[in-house]
Design an enzyme around this catalytic site. Structure first.
Site, PDB file in Angstrom:
ATOM      1  N   ARG A 258       0.761  -1.157   0.220  1.00 19.27           N
ATOM      2  CA  ARG A 258       0.176   0.054   0.115  1.00 19.27           C
ATOM      3  C   ARG A 258       1.164   0.921  -0.253  1.00 19.27           C
ATOM      4  O   ARG A 258       2.142   0.888   0.176  1.00 19.27           O
ATOM      5  CB  ARG A 258      -1.145   0.146   0.877  1.00 19.27           C
ATOM      6  CG  ARG A 258      -1.982  -1.041   0.818  1.00 19.27           C
ATOM      7  CD  ARG A 258      -3.326  -0.794   0.172  1.00 19.27           C
ATOM      8  NE  ARG A 258      -4.050  -1.250   0.488  1.00 19.27           N
ATOM      9  CZ  ARG A 258      -4.490  -2.549  -0.118  1.00 19.27           C
ATOM     10  NH1 ARG A 258      -3.894  -3.053  -1.101  1.00 19.27           N
ATOM     11  NH2 ARG A 258      -5.409  -3.012  -0.174  1.00 19.27           N
ATOM     12  N   GLU A 287      -3.266   7.756  -4.033  1.00 17.20           N
ATOM     13  CA  GLU A 287      -3.891   7.605  -5.097  1.00 17.20           C
ATOM     14  C   GLU A 287      -5.223   8.042  -6.071  1.00 17.20           C
ATOM     15  O   GLU A 287      -6.431   8.034  -4.685  1.00 17.20           O
ATOM     16  CB  GLU A 287      -4.233   5.891  -5.325  1.00 17.20           C
ATOM     17  CG  GLU A 287      -2.706   5.044  -4.986  1.00 17.20           C
ATOM     18  CD  GLU A 287      -3.363   3.261  -4.614  1.00 17.20           C
ATOM     19  OE1 GLU A 287      -4.039   3.033  -5.226  1.00 17.20           O
ATOM     20  OE2 GLU A 287      -1.366   3.140  -4.759  1.00 17.20           O
ATOM     21  N   HIS A 305      -2.010   0.571  -9.310  1.00 17.55           N
ATOM     22  CA  HIS A 305      -2.424  -0.446  -8.677  1.00 17.55           C
ATOM     23  C   HIS A 305      -3.110  -1.517  -9.572  1.00 17.55           C
ATOM     24  O   HIS A 305      -4.286  -1.041  -9.494  1.00 17.55           O
ATOM     25  CB  HIS A 305      -3.519   0.424  -7.555  1.00 17.55           C
ATOM     26  CG  HIS A 305      -3.296   0.071  -6.222  1.00 17.55           C
ATOM     27  ND1 HIS A 305      -3.591   0.086  -5.331  1.00 17.55           N
ATOM     28  CD2 HIS A 305      -3.438  -1.487  -5.894  1.00 17.55           C
ATOM     29  CE1 HIS A 305      -4.243  -0.648  -4.562  1.00 17.55           C
ATOM     30  NE2 HIS A 305      -4.484  -1.831  -4.745  1.00 17.55           N
TER      31      HIS A 305
HETATM   32  O1  LIG Z   1      -4.414  -3.872  -3.295  1.00 14.06           O
HETATM   33  C1  LIG Z   1      -4.979  -4.678  -3.783  1.00 14.06           C
HETATM   34  C2  LIG Z   1      -6.119  -6.066  -2.975  1.00 14.06           C
HETATM   35  O2  LIG Z   1      -5.647  -5.131  -1.872  1.00 14.06           O
HETATM   36  O3  LIG Z   1      -6.600  -6.876  -3.076  1.00 14.06           O
END
Ligand SMILES: O=CC(=O)O
Length: 339
Positions: A258, A287, A305
């Site tokens: 993250r 983001e 992401h």
């Molecule tokens: O970032 C992606 C997830 O947490 O599935």
């Protein structure tokens, strides 16, 4: 995550769905917090009474002006909008939060526990994709894949050879968090002849890799540092100035966890000042905002992401969300329970 629609065959993809499809659930109110994978939306629409928060400006206050809060018995959130305290308090009949993500940082787990709300996520099915992308980012940064692709496209190759990159095979790799994804990355890096070490809250008895109980020591000892742990209050800004300086001017930071794992201001200044060798990032603190300074750097590879965003994995995640909801409303055990 910005999932693309998947062509549909009209067939159920998950055999579990068939087994429990006899149960009438069409009247159960399920709230989706934001647009996710189209296939998931279609499945939720087919099996439940689906409400879409983004049809009300993504505002719970707006939603409650035109809908009864007590109709919602399940929430499906993701890495953008999960289930925070406000959402949980707005739906008195909420029984389950089924997240279309493995990460739980957008869910107020304490509130869910307090109120007896079940929580499920989508582990395992996305592990390979995220681990694959971590290796892709390493190769992208070290072998300068994006820069050399552009070099060919804009016709520079005709004038001169591209120049040299940096070897990946045999490098020392440090992994922050040796869970499912961290372990999958370790296996892949082993196949590249890398030595593997890791930092986590406790030593993993199953792992044959060198364990560091101090992240600074891990960063000092490795050439590539990969963030693969869950985001919690303890791991927020776990990659700070000290860790970045320990990794050093030849070190590479990879983040597929993250954005908030990394102190982004420190990361940007370290890259600008040459105190860090490079970075491969799939995630950012705010983001979809990406620090402007990163856009001009050649030693950085940026992804929006998309760690688990393949057709195959997105479909599997969607099936898991549906199966968890169906299991819950059939009084069966959740497939991937968190609470
Ligand atoms: O970032 C992606 C997830 O947490 O599935």
């Amino acid at each position: 995550m910005n999932h693309q629609p998947t062509p549909q065959t009209g067939k159920e993809k998950n055999p579990n769905l068939k087994k429990i499809s006899g149960i009438k659930m069409e009247s159960i109110g399920v709230l989706m917090t934001c647009p996710m994978h189209k296939y998931l939306e279609q499945q939720l629409e087919t099996h439940f009474n689906l409400f879409k928060l983004w049809h009300c400006n993504s505002s719970i206050t707006e939603f409650l002006k035109t809908h009864q809060g007590n109709t919602i018995r399940a929430v499906v959130g993701d890495t953008n909008i999960g289930a925070d305290a406000e959402l949980i308090a707005s739906f008195p009949n909420l029984e389950i939060v089924a997240s279309y993500s493995v990460g739980l940082d957008k869910i107020d787990l304490r509130k869910c526990e307090e109120k007896g709300i079940r929580v499920a996520n989508t582990p395992d099915v996305l592990t390979d994709d995220v681990a694959d992308l971590a290796i892709g980012l390493i190769l992208g940064v070290l072998r300068r894949i994006c820069a050399s692709d552009e070099y060919v496209r804009i016709g520079k190759w005709k004038d001169a050879d591209f120049g040299l990159a940096t070897k990946f095979s045999g490098k020392s790799v440090g992994i922050v968090g040796l869970g499912r994804i961290g372990t999958a990355i370790a296996k892949r890096a082993e196949a590249f002849g890398c030595s593997i070490s890791y930092f986590s809250r406790s030593q993993k008895p199953f792992a044959n890799y060198k364990f560091y109980s101090n992240i600074i020591d891990l960063a000092t000892s490795c050439q590539i540092l990969i963030v693969a742990c869950a985001l919690t209050e303890e791991t927020r800004h776990i990659i700070n100035r000290e860790v970045i300086d320990a990794l050093g001017p030849k070190g590479i930071l990879i983040n597929i966890g993250r954005g908030a794992h990394v102190d982004e201001t420190e990361l940007v200044s370290a890259l600008l000042e040459g105190r860090l060798g490079g970075a491969g990032l799939d995630v950012y603190e705010n983001e979809p905002e990406v620090p402007e300074e990163l856009l001009g750097l050649g030693n950085v590879v940026l992804q929006p992401h998309v760690g688990s965003d393949t057709v195959e994995t997105s479909d599997a995640m969607a099936d898991l969300v549906i199966s968890n909801l169906k299991a819950h409303f059939s009084n069966k055990p959740l497939l991937t329970p968190v609470i």
